[in-house]
Design an enzyme around this catalytic site. Structure first.
Site, PDB file in Angstrom:
ATOM      1  N   CYS A  50      -6.140   0.448  -7.528  1.00 32.04           N
ATOM      2  CA  CYS A  50      -6.275  -0.493  -8.761  1.00 32.04           C
ATOM      3  C   CYS A  50      -7.279  -1.383  -8.639  1.00 32.04           C
ATOM      4  CB  CYS A  50      -4.931  -1.157  -8.526  1.00 32.04           C
ATOM      5  SG  CYS A  50      -3.361  -0.167  -8.653  1.00 32.04           S
ATOM      6  N   HIS A  61      -3.182  -2.729   8.141  1.00 34.20           N
ATOM      7  CA  HIS A  61      -4.338  -3.264   7.212  1.00 34.20           C
ATOM      8  C   HIS A  61      -4.863  -1.837   6.675  1.00 34.20           C
ATOM      9  CE1 HIS A  61      -8.105  -5.081   6.106  1.00 34.20           C
ATOM     10  NE2 HIS A  61      -8.720  -3.866   6.856  1.00 34.20           N
ATOM     11  N   PHE A  62      -5.167  -2.293   5.328  1.00 35.29           N
ATOM     12  CA  PHE A  62      -5.695  -0.913   4.574  1.00 35.29           C
ATOM     13  C   PHE A  62      -7.268  -1.539   4.623  1.00 35.29           C
ATOM     14  CE2 PHE A  62      -7.483   1.331   1.074  1.00 35.29           C
ATOM     15  CZ  PHE A  62      -6.755   2.677   1.141  1.00 35.29           C
ATOM     16  N   ASP A  63      -8.154  -0.604   4.925  1.00 34.66           N
ATOM     17  CA  ASP A  63      -9.363  -1.083   4.780  1.00 34.66           C
ATOM     18  C   ASP A  63     -10.313  -0.433   3.866  1.00 34.66           C
ATOM     19  OD1 ASP A  63     -11.303  -2.741   6.729  1.00 34.66           O
ATOM     20  OD2 ASP A  63     -12.551  -1.073   6.137  1.00 34.66           O
ATOM     21  N   HIS A  83       0.759  -1.284  -0.060  1.00 34.02           N
ATOM     22  CA  HIS A  83       0.061   0.086  -0.061  1.00 34.02           C
ATOM     23  C   HIS A  83       0.807   1.319   0.022  1.00 34.02           C
ATOM     24  CE1 HIS A  83      -3.640  -2.481   0.336  1.00 34.02           C
ATOM     25  NE2 HIS A  83      -3.328  -2.938   1.427  1.00 34.02           N
ATOM     26  N   LYS A  97      -5.134  -9.893  -7.272  1.00 28.13           N
ATOM     27  CA  LYS A  97      -5.857  -9.195  -6.212  1.00 28.13           C
ATOM     28  C   LYS A  97      -6.949  -8.395  -7.011  1.00 28.13           C
ATOM     29  CE  LYS A  97      -5.282  -6.896  -1.856  1.00 28.13           C
ATOM     30  NZ  LYS A  97      -4.366  -6.026  -0.816  1.00 28.13           N
TER      31      LYS A  97
HETATM   32  N1  U5P Z   1      -8.312  -2.989  -0.430  1.00 25.79           N
HETATM   33  C1  U5P Z   1      -7.690  -1.918  -1.061  1.00 25.79           C
HETATM   34  N2  U5P Z   1      -8.248  -0.598  -1.303  1.00 25.79           N
HETATM   35  C2  U5P Z   1      -9.667  -0.679  -1.221  1.00 25.79           C
HETATM   36  C3  U5P Z   1     -10.415  -1.972  -0.606  1.00 25.79           C
HETATM   37  C4  U5P Z   1      -9.628  -2.959  -0.449  1.00 25.79           C
HETATM   38  O1  U5P Z   1      -6.391  -1.827  -0.887  1.00 25.79           O
HETATM   39  O2  U5P Z   1     -10.268   0.453  -1.516  1.00 25.79           O
HETATM   40  C5  U5P Z   1      -7.546  -4.008  -0.221  1.00 25.79           C
HETATM   41  C6  U5P Z   1      -7.057  -4.220   1.262  1.00 25.79           C
HETATM   42  O3  U5P Z   1      -5.722  -4.828   1.059  1.00 25.79           O
HETATM   43  C7  U5P Z   1      -7.744  -5.204   1.894  1.00 25.79           C
HETATM   44  C8  U5P Z   1      -8.198  -6.277   0.843  1.00 25.79           C
HETATM   45  O4  U5P Z   1      -7.385  -5.859   3.101  1.00 25.79           O
HETATM   46  O5  U5P Z   1      -8.503  -5.322  -0.235  1.00 25.79           O
HETATM   47  C9  U5P Z   1      -9.415  -7.005   1.076  1.00 25.79           C
HETATM   48  O6  U5P Z   1     -10.329  -5.992   1.154  1.00 25.79           O
HETATM   49  P1  U5P Z   1     -12.128  -6.566   1.539  1.00 25.79           P
HETATM   50  O7  U5P Z   1     -12.355  -7.549   0.453  1.00 25.79           O
HETATM   51  O8  U5P Z   1     -11.698  -7.082   2.923  1.00 25.79           O
HETATM   52  O9  U5P Z   1     -12.822  -5.340   1.638  1.00 25.79           O
END
Ligand code: U5P
Length: 120
Positions: free
Chosen positions: A81, A115-117, A12, A40
């Site tokens: 992305c 963690h990025f949420d 991130h 991803k």
């Molecule tokens: N994620 C992002 N940006 C976003 C939403 C999700 O990078 O705007 C990534 C994060 O790393 C997160 C993962 O842990 O997707 C899974 O997201 P989620 O399916 O739990 O929402």
């Protein structure tokens, strides 16, 4: 081995935004290993300093957002992305969206992001 904080940075953090050509997300998602074992689906890169991101874990840069999350007090420039098409099988093709957003992250007990949420 990689700590949760190091993994957060790998996934991130990209500051300044790397000049990799037109297909930033395609290049960066591969370079950071986010194309394995499958593409991803969504991943956000933060174009801000480590210090400013870490500050979101403190009162100077962030505030509680419930569910043990922290939301930034000021927006960051980010690139999100998003996987194009229905298949998560590499090679991964992404759309890029650069914007200014308030990041929502989780921090560990040492005050480091792990963690990025989301970004809002
Ligand atoms: N994620 C992002 N940006 C976003 C939403 C999700 O990078 O705007 C990534 C994060 O790393 C997160 C993962 O842990 O997707 C899974 O997201 P989620 O399916 O739990 O929402």
């Amino acid at each position: 081995c990689e700590t949760p904080y190091e993994k957060f940075l790998r996934q991130h953090h990209n500051n300044p935004k790397s000049s990799v050509g037109k297909q930033y997300c395609d290049v960066m998602m591969k370079r950071r290993g986010l194309d394995k074992p499958a593409c991803k689906e969504v991943n956000t890169f933060i174009h801000g300093t480590k210090n400013n991101i870490i500050a979101v874990c403190t009162a100077s840069g962030g505030k509680d957002y419930g569910n043990r999350l922290r939301v930034a007090l000021r927006p960051f420039t980010v690139t999100t992305c998003r996987l194009k098409g229905g298949s998560t099988r590499p090679p991964c093709k992404y759309s890029d969206n650069k914007s200014s957003r308030y990041i929502v992250i989780a921090c560990n007990r040492n005050g480091k992001p792990v963690h990025f949420d989301e970004s809002i």
